[in-house]
Design a protein around this motif. Sequence first.
Motif, PDB file in Angstrom:
ATOM      1  N   GLN A   1       0.824  -1.210   0.000  1.00 35.65           N
ATOM      2  CA  GLN A   1       0.000   0.000   0.000  1.00 35.65           C
ATOM      3  C   GLN A   1       0.861   1.264   0.000  1.00 35.65           C
ATOM      4  N   LEU A   2       1.992   1.210   0.706  1.00 34.06           N
ATOM      5  CA  LEU A   2       2.907   2.352   0.696  1.00 34.06           C
ATOM      6  C   LEU A   2       3.481   2.553  -0.705  1.00 34.06           C
ATOM      7  N   ALA A   3       3.837   1.463  -1.368  1.00 32.00           N
ATOM      8  CA  ALA A   3       4.346   1.565  -2.739  1.00 32.00           C
ATOM      9  C   ALA A   3       3.286   2.174  -3.656  1.00 32.00           C
ATOM     10  N   LEU A   4       2.027   1.791  -3.446  1.00 27.47           N
ATOM     11  CA  LEU A   4       0.940   2.366  -4.240  1.00 27.47           C
ATOM     12  C   LEU A   4       0.812   3.858  -3.961  1.00 27.47           C
ATOM     13  N   ALA A   5       0.942   4.256  -2.693  1.00 25.34           N
ATOM     14  CA  ALA A   5       0.843   5.672  -2.341  1.00 25.34           C
ATOM     15  C   ALA A   5       1.919   6.497  -3.042  1.00 25.34           C
ATOM     16  N   PHE A   6       3.113   5.901  -3.212  1.00 26.21           N
ATOM     17  CA  PHE A   6       4.204   6.612  -3.891  1.00 26.21           C
ATOM     18  C   PHE A   6       3.861   6.955  -5.336  1.00 26.21           C
ATOM     19  N   THR A   7       2.902   6.250  -5.935  1.00 28.89           N
ATOM     20  CA  THR A   7       2.550   6.502  -7.334  1.00 28.89           C
ATOM     21  C   THR A   7       1.527   7.623  -7.488  1.00 28.89           C
ATOM     22  N   THR A   8       1.014   8.139  -6.380  1.00 32.63           N
ATOM     23  CA  THR A   8      -0.051   9.138  -6.475  1.00 32.63           C
ATOM     24  C   THR A   8       0.504  10.551  -6.615  1.00 32.63           C
ATOM     25  N   GLU A   9      -0.231  11.382  -7.327  1.00 26.59           N
ATOM     26  CA  GLU A   9       0.131  12.790  -7.442  1.00 26.59           C
ATOM     27  C   GLU A   9      -0.064  13.520  -6.114  1.00 26.59           C
ATOM     28  N   ASP A  10      -1.064  13.100  -5.348  1.00 33.36           N
ATOM     29  CA  ASP A  10      -1.360  13.797  -4.094  1.00 33.36           C
ATOM     30  C   ASP A  10      -0.206  13.723  -3.105  1.00 33.36           C
ATOM     31  N   LEU A  11       0.500  12.608  -3.067  1.00 32.39           N
ATOM     32  CA  LEU A  11       1.627  12.502  -2.136  1.00 32.39           C
ATOM     33  C   LEU A  11       2.702  13.519  -2.501  1.00 32.39           C
ATOM     34  N   GLY A  12       3.020  13.611  -3.784  1.00 33.37           N
ATOM     35  CA  GLY A  12       4.003  14.598  -4.216  1.00 33.37           C
ATOM     36  C   GLY A  12       3.538  16.015  -3.961  1.00 33.37           C
ATOM     37  N   GLU A  13       2.262  16.285  -4.200  1.00 35.96           N
ATOM     38  CA  GLU A  13       1.703  17.619  -3.954  1.00 35.96           C
ATOM     39  C   GLU A  13       1.765  17.968  -2.482  1.00 35.96           C
ATOM     40  N   GLY A  14       1.483  16.999  -1.612  1.00 33.56           N
ATOM     41  CA  GLY A  14       1.536  17.259  -0.182  1.00 33.56           C
ATOM     42  C   GLY A  14       2.930  17.644   0.278  1.00 33.56           C
ATOM     43  N   VAL A  15       3.941  16.952  -0.235  1.00 26.65           N
ATOM     44  CA  VAL A  15       5.323  17.251   0.130  1.00 26.65           C
ATOM     45  C   VAL A  15       5.735  18.623  -0.389  1.00 26.65           C
ATOM     46  N   ARG A  16       5.380  18.930  -1.651  1.00 27.43           N
ATOM     47  CA  ARG A  16       5.734  20.242  -2.223  1.00 27.43           C
ATOM     48  C   ARG A  16       5.049  21.375  -1.459  1.00 27.43           C
ATOM     49  N   ALA A  17       3.782  21.179  -1.127  1.00 30.69           N
ATOM     50  CA  ALA A  17       3.053  22.218  -0.401  1.00 30.69           C
ATOM     51  C   ALA A  17       3.666  22.466   0.963  1.00 30.69           C
ATOM     52  N   PHE A  18       4.119  21.401   1.628  1.00 26.12           N
ATOM     53  CA  PHE A  18       4.776  21.553   2.927  1.00 26.12           C
ATOM     54  C   PHE A  18       6.077  22.349   2.783  1.00 26.12           C
ATOM     55  N   GLN A  19       6.853  22.004   1.763  1.00 25.71           N
ATOM     56  CA  GLN A  19       8.128  22.688   1.552  1.00 25.71           C
ATOM     57  C   GLN A  19       7.926  24.150   1.159  1.00 25.71           C
ATOM     58  N   GLU A  20       6.853  24.416   0.417  1.00 26.50           N
ATOM     59  CA  GLU A  20       6.592  25.770  -0.075  1.00 26.50           C
ATOM     60  C   GLU A  20       5.712  26.583   0.875  1.00 26.50           C
ATOM     61  N   LYS A  21       5.355  25.953   2.018  1.00 29.33           N
ATOM     62  CA  LYS A  21       4.550  26.623   3.051  1.00 29.33           C
ATOM     63  C   LYS A  21       3.240  27.188   2.493  1.00 29.33           C
ATOM     64  N   ARG A  22       2.498  26.317   1.798  1.00 26.19           N
ATOM     65  CA  ARG A  22       1.188  26.696   1.243  1.00 26.19           C
ATOM     66  C   ARG A  22       0.218  25.551   1.450  1.00 26.19           C
ATOM     67  N   ALA A  23      -1.056  25.849   1.227  1.00 21.98           N
ATOM     68  CA  ALA A  23      -2.083  24.809   1.355  1.00 21.98           C
ATOM     69  C   ALA A  23      -2.022  23.883   0.140  1.00 21.98           C
ATOM     70  N   PRO A  24      -2.079  22.585   0.338  1.00 19.79           N
ATOM     71  CA  PRO A  24      -2.035  21.657  -0.808  1.00 19.79           C
ATOM     72  C   PRO A  24      -3.325  21.699  -1.616  1.00 19.79           C
ATOM     73  N   GLN A  25      -3.204  21.387  -2.892  1.00 19.29           N
ATOM     74  CA  GLN A  25      -4.351  21.291  -3.803  1.00 19.29           C
ATOM     75  C   GLN A  25      -4.529  19.816  -4.185  1.00 19.29           C
ATOM     76  N   TRP A  26      -5.416  19.144  -3.495  1.00 18.42           N
ATOM     77  CA  TRP A  26      -5.565  17.702  -3.715  1.00 18.42           C
ATOM     78  C   TRP A  26      -6.308  17.437  -5.034  1.00 18.42           C
ATOM     79  N   ARG A  27      -5.808  16.471  -5.799  1.00 16.55           N
ATOM     80  CA  ARG A  27      -6.413  16.137  -7.094  1.00 16.55           C
ATOM     81  C   ARG A  27      -6.977  14.732  -7.137  1.00 16.55           C
ATOM     82  N   ARG A  28      -6.854  14.009  -6.033  1.00 14.92           N
ATOM     83  CA  ARG A  28      -7.406  12.655  -5.916  1.00 14.92           C
ATOM     84  C   ARG A  28      -6.842  11.706  -6.972  1.00 14.92           C
ATOM     85  N   ARG A  29      -5.563  11.875  -7.288  1.00 15.23           N
ATOM     86  CA  ARG A  29      -4.945  10.915  -8.199  1.00 15.23           C
ATOM     87  C   ARG A  29      -3.464  10.801  -7.932  1.00 15.23           C
TER      88      ARG A  29
END
Length: 261
Positions: free
Chosen positions: A233-261
Motif C-alpha cells: 500500500q505504501l508503494a501504491l501511495a508513492f505513485t499518487t500525485e497527491d503525495l508529491g503535492e503534499g510534500v511540495r506544499a509543505f516545503q513551499e509553506k502553502r495549502a495543498p491542492q488535492w487532485r485525488r490521483r
Amino acid sequence: MGEKLVRYEVDDHGAAFVTLDDPGSRNALGDELLDDLLAALETARRDESVRVVVLGSSHERVFSSGGNLKAFADDRPPIVKYAGLDRFPRLFTLIGALGKPVICAAGGDVLAGAFGLALACDLVLAKESARFGCPEINVGAFPFMISALIYRNVDRMKANELMMLGERITAAEARDLGIVNKVVPDEEFGDTVRDWAHRVAAKSPLLMKLGKDAIDATRDLGLREALDHLQAQLALAFTTEDLGEGVRAFQEKRAPQWRRR
C-alpha cells in the motif's frame, strides 16, 4: 413507508452529517433506523464530495439507547429475529470499509449496541455529560455482537467489568480507557465536532482512503502478513500525485491542492 429516522446533510467542507433522529425511542437501534443508517452511509460512501462522515444524534441527552428491547421480546418467530440481526455486522463492516473517516459525535449517552457503533468509528468525540455502557445484562441479555468490538478496544478485565456489571462510565472514564479521543464541555460540543470534521476533510481524500482501507484490511492480520500488505500500500501511495503535492506544499509553506490521483 414511514418518515426517515436518519437525517443526511453535507456541508461545503465535504463533511456529511448523519444524524440519528428518532428521539421518541431515544434513537433505539431498531430495524427501520438501522436500515436508514445503512442507506445514509452507503450514500456517503458513493458521494465523491464527501470527505468525512459525522455520526451524531438529534437527542439532547442520548446518542442512542442501543438495540430495540421491544423487538427483542416480541412474538416474531426466532428465525425472523435471527435474520434481522445481520444489520449490526453489516453496519460495523460498512463503517470499516467506507474509505472515509467516520467521527462519532457522542452528544449524549452511548449505550448497548450504540457502544459498539461508537467503537466501530475512527474517532470519538464526547460531551462531558455523556455516559457509556453495556447495560444489557441488567435486563437479562448480553452484548453478544458488540463484544467483538469491545474486546478489540478495551483491556480484557475492564471489558469484562463493563459487560458483566452493566454499569455506565463517564465520558472522562471512557477517554481514560482509550475509547474516546476528546471530552468536550457541553456548550462547546457542536463547534468542536465541526472543527474536527473540517480538519479531517482538509486532508487528501485519496491518501485517507488508501490509509483507511489498509487499516481495515490489516487490523486482524498477523504482523508479517500485515507488514507485507502495508508495504504494498505504501508503494501504491508513492505513485499518487497527491503525495508529491503534499510534500511540495509543505516545503513551499502553502495549502495543498488535492487532485485525488
